[in-house]
Every structure is written in C-alpha cells, then in structure tokens.
Scaffold this motif. Structure first.
Motif, PDB file in Angstrom:
ATOM      1  N   GLY A  58      37.698  37.635  46.674  1.00  0.00           N
ATOM      2  CA  GLY A  58      37.190  37.449  45.325  1.00  0.00           C
ATOM      3  C   GLY A  58      38.224  37.602  44.239  1.00  0.00           C
ATOM      4  N   ASP A  59      39.332  38.278  44.529  1.00  0.00           N
ATOM      5  CA  ASP A  59      40.362  38.455  43.512  1.00  0.00           C
ATOM      6  C   ASP A  59      41.664  37.747  43.879  1.00  0.00           C
ATOM      7  N   GLY A  60      41.602  36.884  44.881  1.00  0.00           N
ATOM      8  CA  GLY A  60      42.791  36.171  45.331  1.00  0.00           C
ATOM      9  C   GLY A  60      42.964  34.841  44.615  1.00  0.00           C
ATOM     10  N   PRO A  61      44.033  34.122  44.964  1.00  0.00           N
ATOM     11  CA  PRO A  61      44.308  32.843  44.314  1.00  0.00           C
ATOM     12  C   PRO A  61      43.271  31.763  44.604  1.00  0.00           C
ATOM     13  N   GLU A  62      42.487  31.915  45.653  1.00  0.00           N
ATOM     14  CA  GLU A  62      41.477  30.911  46.002  1.00  0.00           C
ATOM     15  C   GLU A  62      40.074  31.344  45.588  1.00  0.00           C
ATOM     16  N   ALA A  63      39.963  32.327  44.717  1.00  0.00           N
ATOM     17  CA  ALA A  63      38.670  32.897  44.340  1.00  0.00           C
ATOM     18  C   ALA A  63      37.711  31.865  43.754  1.00  0.00           C
ATOM     19  N   GLU A  64      38.237  30.802  43.117  1.00  0.00           N
ATOM     20  CA  GLU A  64      37.354  29.781  42.537  1.00  0.00           C
ATOM     21  C   GLU A  64      36.525  29.081  43.614  1.00  0.00           C
ATOM     22  N   ARG A  65      36.976  29.136  44.885  1.00  0.00           N
ATOM     23  CA  ARG A  65      36.194  28.536  45.980  1.00  0.00           C
ATOM     24  C   ARG A  65      34.892  29.295  46.205  1.00  0.00           C
ATOM     25  N   LEU A  66      34.786  30.501  45.659  1.00  0.00           N
ATOM     26  CA  LEU A  66      33.578  31.307  45.837  1.00  0.00           C
ATOM     27  C   LEU A  66      32.542  31.044  44.748  1.00  0.00           C
ATOM     28  N   ALA A  67      32.874  30.172  43.795  1.00  0.00           N
ATOM     29  CA  ALA A  67      31.926  29.835  42.733  1.00  0.00           C
ATOM     30  C   ALA A  67      31.024  28.709  43.232  1.00  0.00           C
ATOM     31  N   GLY A  68      29.790  29.040  43.525  1.00  0.00           N
ATOM     32  CA  GLY A  68      28.852  28.041  44.009  1.00  0.00           C
ATOM     33  C   GLY A  68      29.128  27.669  45.456  1.00  0.00           C
TER      34      GLY A  68
END
Length: 157
Positions: A58-68
């Motif tokens: 959730g706080d990594g560089p790919e965290a936006e993948r967890l949105a939706g």
C-alpha cells in the motif's frame, strides 16, 4: 479409490506444512522489505496450479494498482480466486492482462498493508487449496514485511 484420495490429501497437507515451516525459517532471516517480499513472491509462484507471484504494498511504488479493481477489492475484503479475470466487472485494464488470479490481503494487527497473489496470462483453474496456501504465505509474510519496514525506517532516521 478412497485410500488413494486419502493418501493424496495427506500428501497435500504434508506439502502445505513443509512450505509453512520452510517459509517461516527463510522469511524471518532478513529485515529488508525487498528480501522478505522476494521470498514471499517466490513461494507464491510455487503454488501447485502455477502462475507468477506478486506483492503490491500500500505504500510502495505500485500502490495505485490497489485503487479499485480486483486487487483493491481484496485489499478491502477477503482473499479471492478469480479464474476468469476478463469476465470480472471489477477488473482493471492492467488486471485484464491476466487470465486467472488468486489474491490474499496482507494483514498486520487488523491493518491491511497490501496484497499478495499469483496470476497467469493463460487460463488456470485455481482451487481452494491454492488459496489456502497463499493465505498461509500472506499470514507469515505480512508481519515480517511490517517489521522490516519499521527497521528500515529506524535505520534511515
């Protein structure tokens, strides 16, 4: 037939326990987030049904993948098997690059810090046993990842 089924079940349980013991020894040997994640991803990649393992924090560089999407739903809910990603209305464009997916949330003391999963670009029939093993990996990896992150933050400070 019953004896064979019972023997297969016993062997599957032995493999699961072996994995848990091996993972707990290996994963606890480091306090670096990347190293802990690499061990967890390697184990997730070894699910009996196959696929490529991954972790999204959730706080990594790919965290936006967890949105939706499916990953976001698992982060907010429970572990899931999605054997036909294209048919799932929650799937994002990135997730549609996979045909099948099994994902579990990484939880530490009730807080969700990310997800771990295995996906395949070709259709795979993930089973409940795959989900059970992945959930065990998530249960062992999550507190170690949180501890490693805290250690790295303390070292930086």
């Amino acid at each position: 037939t019953d004896k064979r089924a019972l023997a297969r079940e016993a062997l599957d349980r032995y493999r699961e326990l072996s994995l848990i013991y091996e993972l707990s020894e290996t994963i606890g040997a480091t306090l670096e987030v990347d190293a802990v994640a690499a061990v967890a991803v390697e184990e997730a990649s070894r699910l009996p049904s196959g696929g490529e393992g991954f972790i999204v924090l959730g706080d990594g560089p790919e965290a936006e993948r967890l949105a939706g999407g499916i990953l976001g739903a698992v982060l907010d809910g429970e572990a899931e098997i999605v054997n036909d990603v294209a048919a799932d209305p929650r799937a994002t464009a990135t997730e549609r690059g996979l045909a099948s997916l099994v994902v579990a949330p990484l939880k530490v003391r009730g807080e969700r810090i990310g997800v771990i999963g295995t996906g395949s670009a070709t259709p795979v029939l993930y089973r409940a046993s795959d989900l059970k093993v992945l959930t065990a990996i998530a249960s062992l990896a999550a507190p170690t990842l949180a501890q490693a992150a805290a250690h790295e933050a303390a070292v930086r400070a």
